[in-house]
Design an enzyme around this catalytic site. Structure first.
Site: not given
Ligand SMILES: Cc1ncc(COP(=O)(O)O)c(C=O)c1O
Length: 398
Positions: A130, A211, A213, A246
């Site tokens: 990402w 991670d 999410a 999400k």
């Molecule tokens: C792989 C991944 N990690 C972490 C996040 C963190 O999202 P947020 O900071 O909006 O909770 C996202 C959001 O798109 C993600 O795709």
């Protein structure tokens, strides 16, 4: 002083959003932004969130600060959700959690913690990963390196190459792993691969930073956390960055947490004292609202059941769309095999077309995706899926 700053180029995803908004063609399709969408193209507020939010607001008597580590009930409920109730590290009191400003905040807190413990830490991320992992993890000064991961030829993981690279890392290297629903590729590790990876982490004394999410949006709540549960049960130290954006649809409420599993309760307490100091030095206290809602949902059997149903609804929609898309693409472009899309998990896949083809899709067919051809599967619907498949076929023919 500030007039010396030069203007930075616009973030590519924000630039894409602006182009999409400016496009007046009614057929336009947005597969760029990484948020869940329903069949009408909306990113809805879950019903369980609406109900829990009313309950929280009805009871709240103050807006005074909570704590630098955030809502303790939320942190505990999130540890149980990710690890599963009765996990041995919970019983052994080896988990310390701090509320974070979304998954991004948790990733940054984790990176800052590694820097505090060992400034020369190198974090290894998948190729690709990402895009935001790069500034979040390297922004505090840590060095970033890459390991092989996605295999465009199969749509799966280049597992041997991944193992080969990780098997050469020095002890105490940090390796960032996606628990499930890999962003941007949708290619996940199988349970057998997680087990093999665990042996390598043990042998080389590597520290996993996982991670998560998209828990519940891939295969199920437990299945999507399989690797985390396994690694936490078997390794002395693990860090887990969790996002509620999400799976609870709480994007703008900035809700998440960082769990750190240490070797002993005493080591855990020391780690938590650093996590709190880091949080104090960046933003002092996290926002309360989203965490209070999640705490309410997870603590109330009725809300929790409704949440699990709504989550299953989102998951089924994404999985169903993956199969539908493969069918439509097979019909529109029989010369190319897109079957890998059905075997992948979560909201994203790489379509596997080149940059000129991505541009042609945008300029000639009003279909928007990032230049690497990542598509947000949830941006498809009964209304646009066939149009999209035909647009892909035309671009591939030219
Ligand atoms: C792989 C991944 N990690 C972490 C996040 C963190 O999202 P947020 O900071 O909006 O909770 C996202 C959001 O798109 C993600 O795709």
């Amino acid at each position: 002083m500030l007039e010396r700053l030069e203007r930075l180029p616009i973030d590519s995803i924000l630039g894409l959003m602006a182009l999409y908004r400016a496009d007046t063609d009614p057929r336009k399709v947005d597969l760029g932004v990484g948020v869940y969408r329903d069949d009408q193209g909306h990113t809805p507020i879950l019903s369980c969130v609406r109900r829990a939010e009313q309950a929280v607001l009805g009871r709240q008597t103050t807006k005074s600060y909570v704590a630098a580590a955030g809502n303790a009930g939320f942190n505990q409920a999130m540890a149980q959700l990710v690890l599963g109730e009765g996990h041995p590290v919970l019983a052994a009191d080896r988990v310390r959690s701090i509320q974070a400003t979304g998954g991004c905040g948790a990733l940054r807190l984790g990176a800052e913690l590694f820097r505090a413990a060992q400034p020369e830490t190198v974090v290894h991320v998948s190729t690709p990963t990402w895009a935001n992992h790069v500034p979040l993890l390297s922004g505090c000064g840590l060095k970033l390196e890459r390991y092989p991961y996605y295999d465009p030829a199969t749509g799966g993981v280049k597992f041997d190459a991944m193992l080969g690279t990780l098997d050469r890392l020095p002890a105490r290297s940090v390796v960032l792993l996606h628990a499930s629903c890999h962003n941007p590729t949708g290619a996940d590790l199988s349970e057998t691969q997680w087990r093999e990876l665990l042996d390598l982490f043990k042998r080389r004394s590597l520290l996993p930073f996982i991670d998560i999410a998209y828990q519940g949006l891939g295969t199920g709540l437990a299945e999507d956390a399989f690797g985390i549960r396994l690694f936490c049960a078997e390794l002395p130290e693990v860090a887990v960055a969790v996002s509620c954006s999400k799976n609870f649809g709480l994007y703008r409420e900035r809700t998440g947490c960082l769990h750190v599993i240490s070797e002993s309760p005493t080591a855990g307490d020391a780690t938590l004292s650093h996590q709190v100091r880091i949080a104090r030095s960046i933003y002092s206290m996290p926002p309360d609202h989203g965490a209070a809602i999640v705490h309410e949902i997870l603590g109330d059997p009725g809300y929790r059941e409704q949440w699990m149903e709504e989550l299953a609804g989102m998951r089924k929609r994404i999985t169903g769309l993956r199969h539908e898309l493969v069918k439509h693409l097979a019909r529109a472009c029989p010369q190319r095999d897109f079957g890998f899309i059905a075997g992948q998990r979560g909201m994203f896949s790489f379509l596997g077309v080149d940059v000129p083809q991505v541009r042609a899709l945008r300029e000639q067919h009003h279909v928007y995706m990032t230049d690497d051809s990542r598509i947000n599967i949830a941006g498809l619907s009964a209304d646009n899926i066939e149009y999209f498949a035909r647009a892909v076929a035309q671009v591939l023919r030219n």
